[in-house]
Design an enzyme around this catalytic site. Structure first.
Site, PDB file in Angstrom:
ATOM      1  N   CYS A   3       0.928  -1.389  -0.082  1.00  0.00           N
ATOM      2  CA  CYS A   3      -0.045   0.083   0.061  1.00  0.00           C
ATOM      3  C   CYS A   3       0.968   1.294   0.067  1.00  0.00           C
ATOM      4  CB  CYS A   3      -0.912   0.018   1.290  1.00  0.00           C
ATOM      5  SG  CYS A   3      -0.152   0.089   2.793  1.00  0.00           S
ATOM      6  N   ASN A   6       2.445   1.409   4.316  1.00  0.00           N
ATOM      7  CA  ASN A   6       2.673   0.217   4.957  1.00  0.00           C
ATOM      8  C   ASN A   6       2.399   0.141   6.449  1.00  0.00           C
ATOM      9  OD1 ASN A   6       5.710  -2.063   5.657  1.00  0.00           O
ATOM     10  ND2 ASN A   6       3.373  -2.567   5.170  1.00  0.00           N
ATOM     11  N   CYS A   8      -1.480   0.617   7.425  1.00  0.00           N
ATOM     12  CA  CYS A   8      -2.921   0.479   7.557  1.00  0.00           C
ATOM     13  C   CYS A   8      -3.265  -0.878   6.569  1.00  0.00           C
ATOM     14  CB  CYS A   8      -3.664   1.491   7.056  1.00  0.00           C
ATOM     15  SG  CYS A   8      -3.482   3.019   8.175  1.00  0.00           S
ATOM     16  N   ARG A   9      -3.185  -0.670   5.359  1.00  0.00           N
ATOM     17  CA  ARG A   9      -3.885  -1.877   4.718  1.00  0.00           C
ATOM     18  C   ARG A   9      -2.816  -3.005   4.462  1.00  0.00           C
ATOM     19  NH1 ARG A   9      -5.203   2.250  -0.063  1.00  0.00           N
ATOM     20  NH2 ARG A   9      -3.218   2.982   0.723  1.00  0.00           N
ATOM     21  N   SER A  10      -1.824  -2.674   4.117  1.00  0.00           N
ATOM     22  CA  SER A  10      -0.948  -3.861   3.723  1.00  0.00           C
ATOM     23  C   SER A  10      -0.484  -4.887   4.812  1.00  0.00           C
ATOM     24  CB  SER A  10       0.399  -3.491   2.813  1.00  0.00           C
ATOM     25  OG  SER A  10       0.961  -2.655   3.574  1.00  0.00           O
ATOM     26  N   ASP A 117      -8.236   3.613   1.059  1.00  0.00           N
ATOM     27  CA  ASP A 117      -7.137   4.187   2.096  1.00  0.00           C
ATOM     28  C   ASP A 117      -7.963   4.668   3.400  1.00  0.00           C
ATOM     29  OD1 ASP A 117      -5.210   5.333   3.792  1.00  0.00           O
ATOM     30  OD2 ASP A 117      -4.500   6.733   2.243  1.00  0.00           O
TER      31      ASP A 117
HETATM   32  P1  4NP Z   1      -1.949   2.636   4.275  1.00  0.00           P
HETATM   33  O1  4NP Z   1      -2.551   3.991   4.623  1.00  0.00           O
HETATM   34  O2  4NP Z   1      -1.306   3.199   2.637  1.00  0.00           O
HETATM   35  O3  4NP Z   1      -2.901   1.654   3.997  1.00  0.00           O
HETATM   36  O4  4NP Z   1      -0.706   2.375   5.127  1.00  0.00           O
HETATM   37  C1  4NP Z   1      -1.739   5.316   4.732  1.00  0.00           C
HETATM   38  C2  4NP Z   1      -0.904   5.381   5.751  1.00  0.00           C
HETATM   39  C3  4NP Z   1      -0.333   6.915   5.917  1.00  0.00           C
HETATM   40  C4  4NP Z   1      -0.413   7.548   4.892  1.00  0.00           C
HETATM   41  C5  4NP Z   1      -1.139   7.417   3.921  1.00  0.00           C
HETATM   42  C6  4NP Z   1      -2.007   6.206   3.969  1.00  0.00           C
HETATM   43  N1  4NP Z   1       0.143   9.048   5.225  1.00  0.00           N
HETATM   44  O5  4NP Z   1       0.002   9.794   4.405  1.00  0.00           O
HETATM   45  O6  4NP Z   1       1.021   8.999   6.000  1.00  0.00           O
END
Ligand code: 4NP
Length: 145
Positions: A3, A6, A8-10, A117
């Site tokens: 993602c 790294n 939240c989703r992955s 997201d």
């Molecule tokens: P992820 O979510 O891609 O599912 O881990 C996010 C986590 C942090 C951020 C964006 C998306 N950020 O902008 O910090």
């Protein structure tokens, strides 16, 4: 499992898929396309929703996707189309490109849906993401075994 951050989703996808396959039979990992959260544990909301369903992802640690991942893994699942494009930009040749898939196409073939997201939303977003990834990972595990 890849993602953006790294956190939240992955990491959720990594934990869920691992829970559905025989112990130590596959190498499953996750990474982010960005460098934002290198060295961080998953978001507390991802840790909480995983825990609710009996999966412990609290010890996972964020890292950034690298070209070497194309050598180390047979299949690379992107959580959304933006991640998918960013990964493809790093591909060196068709063999690399052919490893990259959108994870929700395992549930809805050829539809190119995104796992949304959840970072800027509330807990419900994480529950929603969990359910999507659980369904996708069930299909992945079924096809691998
Ligand atoms: P992820 O979510 O891609 O599912 O881990 C996010 C986590 C942090 C951020 C964006 C998306 N950020 O902008 O910090």
């Amino acid at each position: 499992m890849v993602c953006l951050g790294n956190i939240c989703r992955s990491p959720l996808a990594e934990g869920i898929l691992r829970s559905k396959l025989p112990y130590d039979s596959y190498v499953i990992d996750s990474a982010g396309t960005s460098s934002y959260h290198i060295g961080s544990n998953p978001d507390r909301r991802s840790i909480a929703v995983a825990k609710k369903y009996g999966i412990n992802i609290s010890n996972l640690m964020g890292r950034q996707f690298t070209v070497k991942d194309f050598d180390d893994f047979d299949i690379i699942y992107a959580m959304d189309t933006s991640n998918y494009r960013d990964i493809l930009h790093l591909a060196r040749h068709d063999e690399d490109k052919n490893k990259v898939k959108l994870i929700l196409n395992e549930v809805y073939p050829n539809q190119n849906y995104d796992v949304p997201d959840p970072y800027h939303g509330g807990e419900q977003g994480f529950e929603n993401v969990y359910k999507m990834l659980d369904e996708a990972c069930s299909n992945i595990a079924e096809h691998l075994e």
